[in-house]
Scaffold this motif. Structure first.
Motif, PDB file in Angstrom:
ATOM      1  N   LEU A   1      12.304   0.404   2.526  1.00  0.00           N
ATOM      2  CA  LEU A   1      11.427  -0.052   1.459  1.00  0.00           C
ATOM      3  C   LEU A   1      12.098   0.304   0.139  1.00  0.00           C
ATOM      4  CD1 LEU A   1       8.697  -1.331   0.740  1.00  0.00           C
ATOM      5  CD2 LEU A   1       7.690   0.966   0.784  1.00  0.00           C
ATOM      6  N   HIS A   2      12.573  -0.742  -0.561  1.00  0.00           N
ATOM      7  CA  HIS A   2      13.321  -0.542  -1.806  1.00  0.00           C
ATOM      8  C   HIS A   2      14.504   0.404  -1.598  1.00  0.00           C
ATOM      9  CE1 HIS A   2      10.532  -2.905  -4.067  1.00  0.00           C
ATOM     10  NE2 HIS A   2       9.534  -2.066  -3.905  1.00  0.00           N
ATOM     11  N   GLY A   3      15.199   0.215  -0.488  1.00  0.00           N
ATOM     12  CA  GLY A   3      16.394   0.990  -0.212  1.00  0.00           C
ATOM     13  C   GLY A   3      16.151   2.378   0.339  1.00  0.00           C
TER      14      GLY A   3
ATOM     15  N   GLN B   1       0.822  -1.205   0.000  1.00  0.00           N
ATOM     16  CA  GLN B   1       0.000   0.000   0.000  1.00  0.00           C
ATOM     17  C   GLN B   1       0.862   1.265   0.000  1.00  0.00           C
ATOM     18  OE1 GLN B   1      -3.589   0.278   2.191  1.00  0.00           O
ATOM     19  NE2 GLN B   1      -3.946  -1.923   2.249  1.00  0.00           N
ATOM     20  N   MET B   2       2.011   1.222   0.663  1.00  0.00           N
ATOM     21  CA  MET B   2       2.890   2.386   0.637  1.00  0.00           C
ATOM     22  C   MET B   2       3.480   2.579  -0.755  1.00  0.00           C
ATOM     23  SD  MET B   2       4.795   2.243   4.370  1.00  0.00           S
ATOM     24  CE  MET B   2       5.497   3.901   4.212  1.00  0.00           C
ATOM     25  N   ARG B   3       3.859   1.491  -1.417  1.00  0.00           N
ATOM     26  CA  ARG B   3       4.367   1.604  -2.792  1.00  0.00           C
ATOM     27  C   ARG B   3       3.290   2.153  -3.715  1.00  0.00           C
ATOM     28  NH1 ARG B   3       6.742  -3.566  -1.903  1.00  0.00           N
ATOM     29  NH2 ARG B   3       4.963  -4.489  -2.985  1.00  0.00           N
ATOM     30  N   LYS B   4       2.077   1.634  -3.579  1.00  0.00           N
ATOM     31  CA  LYS B   4       0.972   2.074  -4.435  1.00  0.00           C
ATOM     32  C   LYS B   4       0.698   3.561  -4.258  1.00  0.00           C
ATOM     33  CE  LYS B   4      -3.945   1.202  -5.322  1.00  0.00           C
ATOM     34  NZ  LYS B   4      -5.131   0.397  -4.918  1.00  0.00           N
ATOM     35  N   ALA B   5       0.779   4.036  -3.019  1.00  0.00           N
ATOM     36  CA  ALA B   5       0.510   5.451  -2.744  1.00  0.00           C
ATOM     37  C   ALA B   5       1.712   6.337  -3.028  1.00  0.00           C
ATOM     38  CB  ALA B   5       0.079   5.619  -1.286  1.00  0.00           C
ATOM     39  N   GLY B   6       2.893   5.731  -3.154  1.00  0.00           N
ATOM     40  CA  GLY B   6       4.101   6.509  -3.421  1.00  0.00           C
ATOM     41  C   GLY B   6       4.536   7.357  -2.246  1.00  0.00           C
ATOM     42  N   VAL B   7       4.480   6.771  -1.032  1.00  0.00           N
ATOM     43  CA  VAL B   7       4.799   7.549   0.173  1.00  0.00           C
ATOM     44  C   VAL B   7       5.893   6.861   0.976  1.00  0.00           C
ATOM     45  CG1 VAL B   7       2.457   8.469   0.321  1.00  0.00           C
ATOM     46  CG2 VAL B   7       3.041   6.372   1.577  1.00  0.00           C
ATOM     47  N   ARG B   8       6.504   7.644   1.866  1.00  0.00           N
ATOM     48  CA  ARG B   8       7.503   7.117   2.796  1.00  0.00           C
ATOM     49  C   ARG B   8       6.992   7.140   4.245  1.00  0.00           C
ATOM     50  NH1 ARG B   8      12.895  10.392   1.865  1.00  0.00           N
ATOM     51  NH2 ARG B   8      11.388  12.102   2.174  1.00  0.00           N
TER      52      ARG B   8
END
Length: 242
Positions: free
Chosen positions: A204-206, A180-187
């Motif tokens: 998350l992905h480095g 869900q964080m990847r989908k929203a593009g947030v940290r």
């Protein structure tokens, strides 16, 4: 100092006047100092429709309306029947179940958090059913007394079901958090529901990211204070009923 407040899982009810009193003090003394207040679900122990004009509901609506700052609300698993009528009376803005906000320049995903608990298949099935629009339409057309009885029955069954589930199943699924964080593009992700207040930091992905969990108000109040530089979870004493 500019700051924004987040609360969740108060589970307000007539049976816990101490929590209601603490909430009203918070709304009168702390909320007016903030830039905005976000309520991330389960404000009420249960909501059976906006036509339930109980003294508690009216006091809560007045507290929101009179605080003088923007208030935003995301439904939880206990109060998803809060609707536009209550929102108008309380002067608050209803948000979708997942919302990205600009929090002092940092895109931040906010939600109640129950959609993250994907290991609990039984709950997710219940959630899908209770969110059906036609079922809610039928429920709201039942007499108020009948809806109160149904709500009491659901609360009892929910308590029994929790006794038979492991803590792990009822917590978030880390893979779903990442998705869900990847989908929203947030940290940054802020949510409630699990009643386990903490600030989790991971990669998350480095990239360094954080998941902030709000606490419940059963034994003390729990408030997240976010400034342009910091995030702090604060506890509030319930104190005596005033």
């Amino acid at each position: 100092m500019p700051h924004t407040l987040f609360i969740a899982d108060l589970h307000l009810s007539a049976g816990r006047p101490d929590i209601t009193a603490a909430f009203l003090r918070f709304m009168a003394e702390e909320a007016p100092k903030a830039d905005a207040l976000y309520v991330l679900g389960d404000l009420f122990e249960f909501s059976i429709g906006d036509d339930e004009q109980s003294p508690l509901n009216r006091r809560v609506a007045s507290a929101f309306r009179d605080c003088g700052v923007p208030v935003f609300f995301i439904h939880g698993n206990r109060d998803f029947m809060v609707g536009r009528r209550f929102a108008r009376e309380a002067g608050l803005t209803l948000l979708p179940e997942h919302q990205v906000i600009d929090l002092y320049g940092e895109p931040t995903l906010i939600m109640h958090g129950d959609t993250l608990c994907t290991d609990d298949a039984g709950y997710q099935r219940y959630r899908r059913i209770t969110r059906l629009g036609w079922l809610q339409w039928l429920f709201l057309r039942l007499p108020l007394k009948k809806r109160l009885g149904i709500a009491d029955g659901i609360r009892g069954k929910s308590a029994e079901a929790k006794q038979d589930k492991s803590i792990t199943i009822m917590d978030v699924n880390q893979g779903e958090v990442a998705r869900q964080m990847r989908k929203a593009g947030v940290r940054r992700l802020i949510h409630g529901h699990t009643h386990r207040p903490a600030i989790h930091r991971f990669d998350l992905h480095g990239q360094p990211v954080q998941r902030i969990v709000l606490g419940d108000w059963y034994t003390q109040g729990s408030v997240l204070v976010v400034t342009p530089e910091t995030e702090t979870l604060q506890g509030l004493s319930l104190g005596e009923n005033r």
